[in-house]
Scaffold this motif. Structure first.
Motif, mmCIF file in Angstrom:
data_model
loop_
_atom_site.group_PDB
_atom_site.id
_atom_site.type_symbol
_atom_site.label_atom_id
_atom_site.label_comp_id
_atom_site.label_asym_id
_atom_site.label_seq_id
_atom_site.Cartn_x
_atom_site.Cartn_y
_atom_site.Cartn_z
ATOM 1 N N UNK A 1 1.084 -1.300 0.111
ATOM 2 C CA UNK A 1 0.010 -0.093 0.075
ATOM 3 C C UNK A 1 0.737 1.430 -0.022
ATOM 4 N N UNK A 2 1.934 1.163 -0.781
ATOM 5 C CA UNK A 2 2.776 2.332 -0.742
ATOM 6 C C UNK A 2 2.569 3.157 -2.095
ATOM 7 N N UNK A 3 2.217 4.582 -1.607
ATOM 8 C CA UNK A 3 1.828 5.604 -2.719
ATOM 9 C C UNK A 3 2.894 5.830 -3.506
ATOM 10 N N UNK A 4 4.277 5.788 -3.191
ATOM 11 C CA UNK A 4 5.252 6.361 -4.182
ATOM 12 C C UNK A 4 5.612 4.993 -5.112
ATOM 13 N N UNK A 5 5.577 3.870 -4.641
ATOM 14 C CA UNK A 5 5.811 2.595 -5.421
ATOM 15 C C UNK A 5 4.802 2.597 -6.521
ATOM 16 N N UNK A 6 3.366 2.938 -6.292
ATOM 17 C CA UNK A 6 2.425 2.579 -7.071
ATOM 18 C C UNK A 6 2.696 3.689 -8.003
ATOM 19 N N UNK A 7 2.879 5.037 -7.670
ATOM 20 C CA UNK A 7 2.895 6.038 -8.673
ATOM 21 C C UNK A 7 4.049 5.473 -9.869
ATOM 22 N N UNK A 8 5.090 5.020 -9.324
ATOM 23 C CA UNK A 8 6.261 4.776 -10.346
ATOM 24 C C UNK A 8 5.608 3.546 -11.395
ATOM 25 N N UNK A 9 4.917 2.570 -10.840
ATOM 26 C CA UNK A 9 4.294 1.708 -11.747
ATOM 27 C C UNK A 9 3.143 2.107 -12.753
ATOM 28 N N UNK A 10 2.778 3.051 -12.483
ATOM 29 C CA UNK A 10 1.542 3.208 -13.089
ATOM 30 C C UNK A 10 1.647 4.537 -14.199
ATOM 31 N N UNK A 11 0.897 4.416 -15.376
ATOM 32 C CA UNK A 11 0.883 5.662 -16.467
ATOM 33 C C UNK A 11 -0.069 6.553 -15.814
ATOM 34 N N UNK A 12 0.317 7.917 -16.083
ATOM 35 C CA UNK A 12 -0.219 9.020 -15.421
ATOM 36 C C UNK A 12 -1.691 8.963 -16.329
ATOM 37 N N UNK A 13 -1.962 8.151 -17.450
ATOM 38 C CA UNK A 13 -3.131 7.951 -18.333
ATOM 39 C C UNK A 13 -3.900 6.708 -17.889
ATOM 40 N N UNK A 14 -3.543 6.062 -16.614
ATOM 41 C CA UNK A 14 -4.056 4.862 -16.292
ATOM 42 C C UNK A 14 -5.662 4.921 -16.426
ATOM 43 N N UNK A 15 -6.315 3.539 -16.998
ATOM 44 C CA UNK A 15 -7.738 3.422 -16.774
ATOM 45 C C UNK A 15 -7.662 2.026 -15.962
ATOM 46 N N UNK A 16 -8.170 1.997 -14.905
ATOM 47 C CA UNK A 16 -8.188 0.595 -14.079
ATOM 48 C C UNK A 16 -9.417 0.375 -13.793
ATOM 49 N N UNK A 17 -9.747 -0.806 -14.610
ATOM 50 C CA UNK A 17 -11.117 -1.506 -14.668
ATOM 51 C C UNK A 17 -11.320 -2.725 -13.440
ATOM 52 N N UNK A 18 -12.306 -2.638 -12.783
ATOM 53 C CA UNK A 18 -12.437 -3.585 -11.745
ATOM 54 C C UNK A 18 -13.663 -4.562 -12.125
ATOM 55 N N UNK A 19 -13.660 -5.914 -11.720
ATOM 56 C CA UNK A 19 -14.773 -6.710 -12.234
ATOM 57 C C UNK A 19 -15.939 -6.367 -11.765
ATOM 58 N N UNK A 20 -16.082 -5.273 -11.009
ATOM 59 C CA UNK A 20 -17.574 -4.953 -10.483
ATOM 60 C C UNK A 20 -18.009 -3.931 -11.678
ATOM 61 N N UNK A 21 -17.174 -3.666 -12.545
ATOM 62 C CA UNK A 21 -17.483 -2.675 -13.537
ATOM 63 C C UNK A 21 -16.954 -1.025 -13.192
ATOM 64 N N UNK A 22 -16.314 -0.679 -12.121
ATOM 65 C CA UNK A 22 -16.003 0.451 -11.719
ATOM 66 C C UNK A 22 -14.542 0.678 -12.395
ATOM 67 N N UNK A 23 -14.556 1.811 -12.931
ATOM 68 C CA UNK A 23 -13.345 2.376 -13.811
ATOM 69 C C UNK A 23 -12.797 3.620 -12.821
#
Length: 146
Positions: A44-66
């Motif tokens: 749950x590390x904010x800096x590590x997550x930000x490093x791995x993710x594109x600024x243009x991220x679209x993250x879709x969950x199986x529930x339909x939430x984007x």
């Protein structure tokens, strides 16, 4: 007969070793980037997550939430609705096309909800990774119910 059986198993073993080592360096780099994302989500590390993710991220969950990058990072760091304990991948397939990689796999996720109850999830997942100067970044992800 025993010699033929031994040779058969030796060929199977060598064949599987060749298949594993045949994964390209770039595919291995994508796999390592996914490993980094998993570690960042569990920590749950904010800096590590930000490093791995594109600024243009679209993250879709199986529930339909984007979610966009900010929403996804905020959710993981807050550990709500889920604090990730483990994320395992199986049947992973990585396809490369220039500076883009598509990844499909099955995820088995174990975590806890905010009240501390165990949560177990098994979903299908499709990801799109894009190669940037600093490495492979998650551009899009869509999970689906199995």
């Amino acid at each position: 007969m025993k010699k033929q059986t031994f040779l058969f198993f030796l060929i199977l073993l060598l064949g599987s070793r060749i298949e594993v080592s045949a994964q390209s360096t770039e595919a291995q780099n994508v796999s390592k980037a996914i490993d980094g994302l998993v570690v960042a989500m569990i920590a749950a590390d904010k800096d590590m997550l930000n490093f791995q993710l594109s600024d243009a991220l679209h993250y879709g969950h199986s529930s339909g939430l984007i979610q966009d990058k900010e929403g996804f990072v905020k959710e993981v760091v807050s550990k709500s609705p889920l604090s990730y304990q483990s994320i395992e991948r199986e049947n992973e397939v990585i396809h490369l096309s220039k500076k883009t990689a598509t990844v499909s796999h099955i995820l088995t996720i174990k975590g806890k909800n905010p009240s501390g109850e165990a949560v177990n999830i098994r979903i299908g997942n499709m990801m799109v990774w894009e190669k940037e100067k600093s490495g492979w970044k998650l551009l899009a992800r869509q999970a689906y119910k199995l």
